[in-house]
Enzyme design. Structure first.
Site, short mmCIF file in Angstrom:
data_model
loop_
_atom_site.label_atom_id
_atom_site.label_comp_id
_atom_site.label_asym_id
_atom_site.label_seq_id
_atom_site.Cartn_x
_atom_site.Cartn_y
_atom_site.Cartn_z
N ALA A 66 -30.06 4.95 41.32
CA ALA A 66 -28.71 4.55 41.71
C ALA A 66 -28.27 3.41 40.81
CB ALA A 66 -28.72 4.10 43.16
N GLY A 111 -33.49 6.86 42.66
CA GLY A 111 -32.65 8.02 42.93
C GLY A 111 -32.80 9.11 41.89
N GLU A 114 -35.65 11.08 43.03
CA GLU A 114 -35.23 11.79 44.25
C GLU A 114 -34.38 13.02 43.90
OE1 GLU A 114 -33.84 7.94 45.84
OE2 GLU A 114 -34.90 8.51 47.67
N GLU A 134 -37.62 0.94 44.24
CA GLU A 134 -36.62 0.27 45.11
C GLU A 134 -37.16 -0.99 45.77
OE1 GLU A 134 -37.23 3.53 45.07
OE2 GLU A 134 -35.36 4.68 45.14
C1 HXC Z 1 -27.60 0.18 36.58
C2 HXC Z 1 -29.13 0.31 34.88
C3 HXC Z 1 -30.10 0.86 35.75
C4 HXC Z 1 -29.71 1.07 37.13
C5 HXC Z 1 -30.97 0.66 33.80
N1 HXC Z 1 -29.72 0.20 33.68
N2 HXC Z 1 -31.22 1.07 35.03
N3 HXC Z 1 -27.90 -0.04 35.29
N4 HXC Z 1 -28.47 0.72 37.48
N5 HXC Z 1 -30.53 1.64 38.01
C6 HXC Z 1 -29.08 -0.34 32.49
C7 HXC Z 1 -29.54 -1.76 32.19
O1 HXC Z 1 -28.85 -2.68 32.98
C8 HXC Z 1 -29.20 -1.86 30.73
O2 HXC Z 1 -27.82 -2.12 30.60
C9 HXC Z 1 -29.47 -0.47 30.19
O3 HXC Z 1 -29.43 0.41 31.34
C10 HXC Z 1 -30.82 -0.33 29.55
O4 HXC Z 1 -31.80 -0.81 30.46
P1 HXC Z 1 -32.87 -1.93 30.07
O5 HXC Z 1 -33.34 -2.52 31.34
O6 HXC Z 1 -32.32 -2.88 29.05
O7 HXC Z 1 -33.99 -1.04 29.39
P2 HXC Z 1 -35.57 -1.27 29.40
O8 HXC Z 1 -35.90 -2.70 29.20
O9 HXC Z 1 -36.12 -0.27 28.45
O10 HXC Z 1 -36.03 -0.89 30.88
C11 HXC Z 1 -35.80 0.41 31.38
C12 HXC Z 1 -36.02 0.42 32.93
C13 HXC Z 1 -35.16 -0.67 33.58
C14 HXC Z 1 -37.52 0.19 33.21
C15 HXC Z 1 -35.66 1.82 33.42
O11 HXC Z 1 -33.83 -0.52 33.12
C16 HXC Z 1 -35.17 -0.64 35.07
O12 HXC Z 1 -36.15 -1.05 35.71
N6 HXC Z 1 -34.06 -0.17 35.64
C17 HXC Z 1 -33.87 -0.17 37.09
C18 HXC Z 1 -34.58 1.00 37.72
C19 HXC Z 1 -34.47 0.98 39.22
O13 HXC Z 1 -34.78 -0.02 39.86
N7 HXC Z 1 -34.04 2.08 39.80
C20 HXC Z 1 -33.87 2.24 41.22
C21 HXC Z 1 -32.47 1.83 41.61
S1 HXC Z 1 -32.28 1.86 43.36
P3 HXC Z 1 -27.24 -3.22 29.55
O14 HXC Z 1 -25.78 -3.21 29.82
O15 HXC Z 1 -27.94 -4.49 29.86
O16 HXC Z 1 -27.62 -2.64 28.21
C22 HXC Z 1 -32.14 3.49 43.74
C23 HXC Z 1 -31.92 3.82 45.21
C24 HXC Z 1 -31.39 5.22 45.42
O17 HXC Z 1 -32.23 4.36 42.94
C25 HXC Z 1 -30.84 5.39 46.81
C26 HXC Z 1 -29.56 4.70 47.06
C27 HXC Z 1 -29.02 4.88 48.44
#
Ligand code: HXC
Length: 260
Positions: A66, A111, A114, A134
């Site tokens: 997400a 997500g 998922e 998450e």
């Molecule tokens: C928004 C995201 C994102 C996310 C990555 N980006 N994941 N933006 N939401 N989930 C963006 C970063 O902000 C960044 O933007 C660009 O993508 C590249 O990511 P980096 O972090 O710079 O890359 P890297 O260092 O290689 O790391 C990759 C990564 C990391 C390990 C995937 O981005 C990460 O941990 N992302 C979050 C993953 C996460 O927590 N997902 C679960 C979300 S909660 P900029 O603009 O800085 O370049 C969920 C709940 C679902 O999914 C259910 C909801 C009801």
């Protein structure tokens, strides 16, 4: 509907939905979820579409989950609604009646994983990483992860993945049966096409009923499940496709199924 965050192509019976926000690692905001829903609805009603592929743009991510930006400042109601929207899309994928393949070309996190779990089959690139991170932001999976992940990997492994938020690599995902096949990234598209083409040559009604029976197998008790299986078997016995399958076998030729 205006499509900004997904690409969609239909070719030779295969519909491909591409999540197209590579700069955000294909993270899903509400608009993107609605676009996927609309693409799925189109693939469902189009009789020429036999198989659906879902993948992400670029070579870094299938989907990083997400979009965390949209979750800033969420209220309880907004959070619940967001969970419900994603859950609805995953159910649409499960209910489409045609095989859906997740082609995991990099990160499948939160997500993203998922979404992949709602598909019928998963092919991953060797560089793919999967996880439910998450917990690291104080949340739980909200698009079915607490329910589907244990159905794939068992309760213990699901708790480990969701409690720790740690990522696993593609090979490990294959070992715990979270993905069906792992290939080098450069072979991912051709492996997905090969699998999709193989499924296109199968009898569609048999695939549809198999999908329904297996998806329901975790919802029903054995007795009801077996009754449903026998009924589906009966339905299939009366199809043109069954007649064609037997004729083709006896005539030593390839069957041509019509989905009738
Ligand atoms: C928004 C995201 C994102 C996310 C990555 N980006 N994941 N933006 N939401 N989930 C963006 C970063 O902000 C960044 O933007 C660009 O993508 C590249 O990511 P980096 O972090 O710079 O890359 P890297 O260092 O290689 O790391 C990759 C990564 C990391 C390990 C995937 O981005 C990460 O941990 N992302 C979050 C993953 C996460 O927590 N997902 C679960 C979300 S909660 P900029 O603009 O800085 O370049 C969920 C709940 C679902 O999914 C259910 C909801 C009801």
């Amino acid at each position: 509907m205006e499509f900004k965050n997904t690409l969609y192509e239909k070719k030779e019976g295969i519909a491909t939905v591409i999540i197209n926000r590579p700069k955000a690692l294909n993270a899903l905001n509400e608009e993107t979820l609605l676009e996927i829903s609309s693409r799925i609805a189109d693939a469902k009603q189009d009789e020429n579409v036999k198989v659906i592929i879902i993948t992400g743009a670029g070579d870094r991510a299938f989907c990083a989950g997400a979009d965390l930006n949209m979750m800033k400042g969420a209220t309880a109601y907004k959070g619940m609604r967001l969970s419900q929207i994603g859950q609805k899309v995953t159910r649409e994928i499960e209910d489409i009646g045609k095989p859906v393949i997740a082609v995991i070309n990099g990160y499948a996190l939160g997500g993203g994983l998922e979404l992949a779990m709602a598909c019928d089959l998963r092919i991953a690139a060797e560089n793919a990483q999967m996880g439910q991170p998450e917990v690291n932001v104080g949340l739980i999976p909200g698009w079915g992860g607490t329910q589907r992940l244990p159905r794939f990997v068992g309760k213990g492994k699901a708790k480990e993945m969701i409690f720790t938020g740690k990522r696993i690599d593609a090979k490990t995902a294959e070992q715990i049966m979270l993905v069906n096949l792992v290939v080098p990234l450069e072979q991912l598209k051709s492996a997905a096409k090969e699998l999709a083409q193989d499924l296109m040559n199968k009898p569609p009604i048999a695939l549809q009923l198999t999908k329904q029976l297996i998806n329901n197998s975790t919802e029903t008790d054995l007795k009801i499940g077996l009754t449903n299986e026998a009924e589906a078997f009966g339905v299939l016995s009366s199809t043109e496709d069954f007649k064609e399958g037997v004729s083709a076998f006896l005539e030593k030729r390839k069957p041509q199924y019509q989905g009738k």
